[in-house]
Design a protein around this motif. Sequence first.
Motif, PDB file in Angstrom:
ATOM      1  N   ALA A 222      45.303 -16.839  67.261  1.00  0.00           N
ATOM      2  CA  ALA A 222      44.177 -17.595  67.844  1.00  0.00           C
ATOM      3  C   ALA A 222      42.944 -17.467  66.943  1.00  0.00           C
ATOM      4  CB  ALA A 222      43.878 -17.067  69.241  1.00  0.00           C
ATOM      5  N   ILE A 223      42.686 -16.271  66.442  1.00  0.00           N
ATOM      6  CA  ILE A 223      41.522 -16.061  65.561  1.00  0.00           C
ATOM      7  C   ILE A 223      41.679 -16.884  64.280  1.00  0.00           C
ATOM      8  CG2 ILE A 223      40.338 -14.326  64.146  1.00  0.00           C
ATOM      9  CD1 ILE A 223      40.992 -12.303  66.422  1.00  0.00           C
ATOM     10  N   LYS A 230      36.801 -23.942  61.953  1.00  0.00           N
ATOM     11  CA  LYS A 230      35.432 -23.749  61.482  1.00  0.00           C
ATOM     12  C   LYS A 230      35.314 -24.162  60.010  1.00  0.00           C
ATOM     13  CE  LYS A 230      31.777 -20.505  62.466  1.00  0.00           C
ATOM     14  NZ  LYS A 230      31.484 -19.230  63.116  1.00  0.00           N
ATOM     15  N   MET A 231      36.377 -23.781  59.245  1.00  0.00           N
ATOM     16  CA  MET A 231      36.371 -24.093  57.818  1.00  0.00           C
ATOM     17  C   MET A 231      36.401 -25.606  57.604  1.00  0.00           C
ATOM     18  SD  MET A 231      38.617 -22.107  55.027  1.00  0.00           S
ATOM     19  CE  MET A 231      39.974 -23.237  54.909  1.00  0.00           C
ATOM     20  N   GLN A 235      33.753 -27.896  55.749  1.00  0.00           N
ATOM     21  CA  GLN A 235      34.127 -28.768  54.623  1.00  0.00           C
ATOM     22  C   GLN A 235      33.595 -30.180  54.857  1.00  0.00           C
ATOM     23  OE1 GLN A 235      38.318 -28.072  54.615  1.00  0.00           O
ATOM     24  NE2 GLN A 235      38.240 -26.721  52.805  1.00  0.00           N
ATOM     25  N   SER A 236      33.726 -30.675  56.115  1.00  0.00           N
ATOM     26  CA  SER A 236      33.251 -32.047  56.384  1.00  0.00           C
ATOM     27  C   SER A 236      31.722 -32.118  56.281  1.00  0.00           C
ATOM     28  CB  SER A 236      33.742 -32.546  57.744  1.00  0.00           C
ATOM     29  OG  SER A 236      33.052 -31.899  58.770  1.00  0.00           O
ATOM     30  N   THR A 237      31.041 -31.028  56.719  1.00  0.00           N
ATOM     31  CA  THR A 237      29.583 -30.990  56.587  1.00  0.00           C
ATOM     32  C   THR A 237      29.172 -31.045  55.120  1.00  0.00           C
ATOM     33  OG1 THR A 237      29.579 -29.557  58.520  1.00  0.00           O
ATOM     34  CG2 THR A 237      27.515 -29.710  57.324  1.00  0.00           C
TER      35      THR A 237
END
Length: 285
Positions: A222-223, A230-231, A235-237
Amino acid sequence: MALQERVHWACFQSHCFSSNALLAVTSNCSRTHRNRGQSADSESSTQSGGYDVELFVDTPDYDLICTICQGVLRCPVRAACHHIFCKRCILQWLKRQETCPCCRKAVNQSLIFVMFKLSKSIGRMKIKCKNEIRGCPETFPLAEQYCHSMSCAYELVHCPYPGCRAQLLRRDLDTHARHCEHWRQPCHMGCGAVLSHRTQAQHNCYRQLRQEYAAKQRDHRAIAAALQRKMRRMQSTVAHMKRQIGLICESLEVMDDLREEAEEEVEEAEEVVEETSSGASTSGS
Ligand SMILES: [Zn+2]
Ligand SMILES: [Zn+2]
Ligand SMILES: [Zn+2]
Ligand SMILES: [Zn+2]
Ligand SMILES: [Zn+2]
């Protein structure tokens, strides 16, 4: 060998068959004995006087019978009159009267001889197990009696688990242990838990460990998934910001071009103004 002073009876007993080998065997036996439960019979109560004649496989010779106790000589001693008795029997006799019970001659306690060779011969005589009545079919030399009783399957013993008061035949110990309330054993998987029959049925430290491991694996997965999400967001940001920066750069370039064009136009206009003004001055002169 003269018996100069009274020897402690128990010490004398242990030297009775005066064999180091026998002593070594009996000390080994006592270890087995403790493992398999304490003997429930009282040994000391049977050690007064001679050996029971009925115990012997073959009827013992008349010469080997103690006149005092009518048993087979136990640790035989010879008085000065050559009559032979069990050591304990004659010592107890002499406390009351200092004459031989056979010939009535005076007996000096300091002139009593221990008959080691005779003692050894008696020790080699075949006897039946004292637990014959409980079913033991074994016969063995008298000297091995103690050792046999330490391993005899028909010996009455106490249950070895603390708190249990059961007395049973040694051969029934394993059956009893399967049901004994006081049975305790450490977990065979080595987790350190001491188990009773009740807790043993529920105890499964291996399964528990596997369940804990599986739960940890689920947590870790899960982590990892959350970190991947999040990664991807980051990346999209970053890609979005790169596009924005590209657009800003493009607009800056366009603004530069426009500024240059405007400057060129201003320069051209100035040149036209200069030319016009110089043309007017020459026509005027
Ligand atoms: Zn006797
Ligand atoms: Zn005598
Ligand atoms: Zn036996
Ligand atoms: Zn028990
Ligand atoms: Zn365990």
